[in-house]
Design an enzyme around this catalytic site. Sequence first.
Site, PDB file in Angstrom:
ATOM      1  N   HIS A 290      -2.288   7.325   7.208  1.00 45.04           N
ATOM      2  CA  HIS A 290      -1.357   8.202   6.482  1.00 45.04           C
ATOM      3  C   HIS A 290      -2.061   9.477   6.011  1.00 45.04           C
ATOM      4  O   HIS A 290      -1.515  10.578   6.108  1.00 45.04           O
ATOM      5  CB  HIS A 290      -0.803   7.497   5.235  1.00 45.04           C
ATOM      6  CG  HIS A 290       0.398   6.637   5.484  1.00 45.04           C
ATOM      7  ND1 HIS A 290       1.550   7.119   6.059  1.00 45.04           N
ATOM      8  CD2 HIS A 290       0.633   5.328   5.214  1.00 45.04           C
ATOM      9  CE1 HIS A 290       2.446   6.134   6.135  1.00 45.04           C
ATOM     10  NE2 HIS A 290       1.920   5.038   5.632  1.00 45.04           N
TER      11      HIS A 290
ATOM     12  N   GLY B 173       0.842  -1.194   0.000  1.00 43.64           N
ATOM     13  CA  GLY B 173       0.000   0.000   0.000  1.00 43.64           C
ATOM     14  C   GLY B 173       0.873   1.239   0.000  1.00 43.64           C
ATOM     15  O   GLY B 173       2.023   1.197   0.463  1.00 43.64           O
TER      16      GLY B 173
ATOM     17  N   GLN C  93       2.944   9.960   1.149  1.00 40.11           N
ATOM     18  CA  GLN C  93       4.274   9.351   1.270  1.00 40.11           C
ATOM     19  C   GLN C  93       5.215   9.776   0.141  1.00 40.11           C
ATOM     20  O   GLN C  93       6.428   9.610   0.258  1.00 40.11           O
ATOM     21  CB  GLN C  93       4.175   7.824   1.316  1.00 40.11           C
ATOM     22  CG  GLN C  93       3.513   7.316   2.588  1.00 40.11           C
ATOM     23  CD  GLN C  93       3.436   5.812   2.598  1.00 40.11           C
ATOM     24  OE1 GLN C  93       2.476   5.242   2.078  1.00 40.11           O
ATOM     25  NE2 GLN C  93       4.446   5.153   3.145  1.00 40.11           N
TER      26      GLN C  93
ATOM     27  N   CYS D 254       6.088  -0.191   7.311  1.00 37.98           N
ATOM     28  CA  CYS D 254       5.678   0.950   6.489  1.00 37.98           C
ATOM     29  C   CYS D 254       6.863   1.390   5.639  1.00 37.98           C
ATOM     30  O   CYS D 254       7.986   1.471   6.142  1.00 37.98           O
ATOM     31  CB  CYS D 254       5.239   2.097   7.398  1.00 37.98           C
ATOM     32  SG  CYS D 254       4.782   3.587   6.500  1.00 37.98           S
ATOM     33  N   LEU D 255       6.610   1.684   4.368  1.00 37.15           N
ATOM     34  CA  LEU D 255       7.689   2.129   3.477  1.00 37.15           C
ATOM     35  C   LEU D 255       8.310   3.437   3.958  1.00 37.15           C
ATOM     36  O   LEU D 255       9.445   3.744   3.581  1.00 37.15           O
ATOM     37  CB  LEU D 255       7.159   2.300   2.050  1.00 37.15           C
ATOM     38  CG  LEU D 255       6.644   1.018   1.367  1.00 37.15           C
ATOM     39  CD1 LEU D 255       6.058   1.347   0.004  1.00 37.15           C
ATOM     40  CD2 LEU D 255       7.751  -0.024   1.251  1.00 37.15           C
TER      41      LEU D 255
ATOM     42  N   HIS E 194      -4.218   1.408   7.755  1.00 35.37           N
ATOM     43  CA  HIS E 194      -2.866   1.979   7.711  1.00 35.37           C
ATOM     44  C   HIS E 194      -2.814   3.151   6.719  1.00 35.37           C
ATOM     45  O   HIS E 194      -2.274   4.217   7.036  1.00 35.37           O
ATOM     46  CB  HIS E 194      -1.900   0.858   7.310  1.00 35.37           C
ATOM     47  CG  HIS E 194      -0.462   1.245   7.214  1.00 35.37           C
ATOM     48  ND1 HIS E 194       0.509   0.713   8.024  1.00 35.37           N
ATOM     49  CD2 HIS E 194       0.179   2.091   6.365  1.00 35.37           C
ATOM     50  CE1 HIS E 194       1.690   1.239   7.687  1.00 35.37           C
ATOM     51  NE2 HIS E 194       1.514   2.071   6.689  1.00 35.37           N
ATOM     52  N   GLU E 195      -3.400   2.963   5.532  1.00 35.85           N
ATOM     53  CA  GLU E 195      -3.364   4.021   4.517  1.00 35.85           C
ATOM     54  C   GLU E 195      -4.241   5.202   4.923  1.00 35.85           C
ATOM     55  O   GLU E 195      -3.874   6.362   4.692  1.00 35.85           O
ATOM     56  CB  GLU E 195      -3.774   3.483   3.138  1.00 35.85           C
ATOM     57  CG  GLU E 195      -2.930   2.332   2.597  1.00 35.85           C
ATOM     58  CD  GLU E 195      -1.430   2.537   2.728  1.00 35.85           C
ATOM     59  OE1 GLU E 195      -0.964   3.685   2.607  1.00 35.85           O
ATOM     60  OE2 GLU E 195      -0.711   1.549   2.975  1.00 35.85           O
TER      61      GLU E 195
HETATM   62 NI    NI Z   1       2.790   3.156   5.529  1.00 34.43          NI
END
Ligand code: NI
Length: 164
Positions: free
Chosen positions: A135, A45, A50, A88-89, A131-132
Amino acid sequence: MIRPILAHPDPRLRMVSRPVEHFDDKLRALVDDMFETMYDAQGIGLAAVQIGVHLRLAVMHVEDNPKRVLVNPEYEALGEPMPLDEGCLSVPGMRDRTKTRRDWVRVRAQDVDGTPYEFEARGLEAACVQHECDHIDGKLYIDHLTPVRRSRLLKRYQKERERG
Ligand code: NI
């Protein structure tokens, strides 16, 4: 085009994103870039914030589920909290156990053309939606860790970043 992914503690990750209002070629190009960036980073995701774009927009591709474009998403939690080893990226190299994600959600969003749609997600995909959406509101999964786990993770994270 693959875009650079912002990493914690970049303050831009903490800004609340604004609704998408224009469903045009620019949005389609952004979504394409987000998928390309997510796959390149081997993520499941990615939210627009991000890559430094503060629009309420995320893309997901979790396991065998369809690729999803979430424009202006909202969700309703239907299931129970589940433990999850989450990463998480934007917090690269780290994973830790959260306990607050629900295992079943109903999602309302728009597609890339602005058409409203709904779906239900379970398990990892349900967690990914939460999670998204976090963000999009300037939150990170580390906010869901217990204080002890969070400070331990952030110490490790800082050390690895200093090492380069
Ligand atoms: Ni993330």
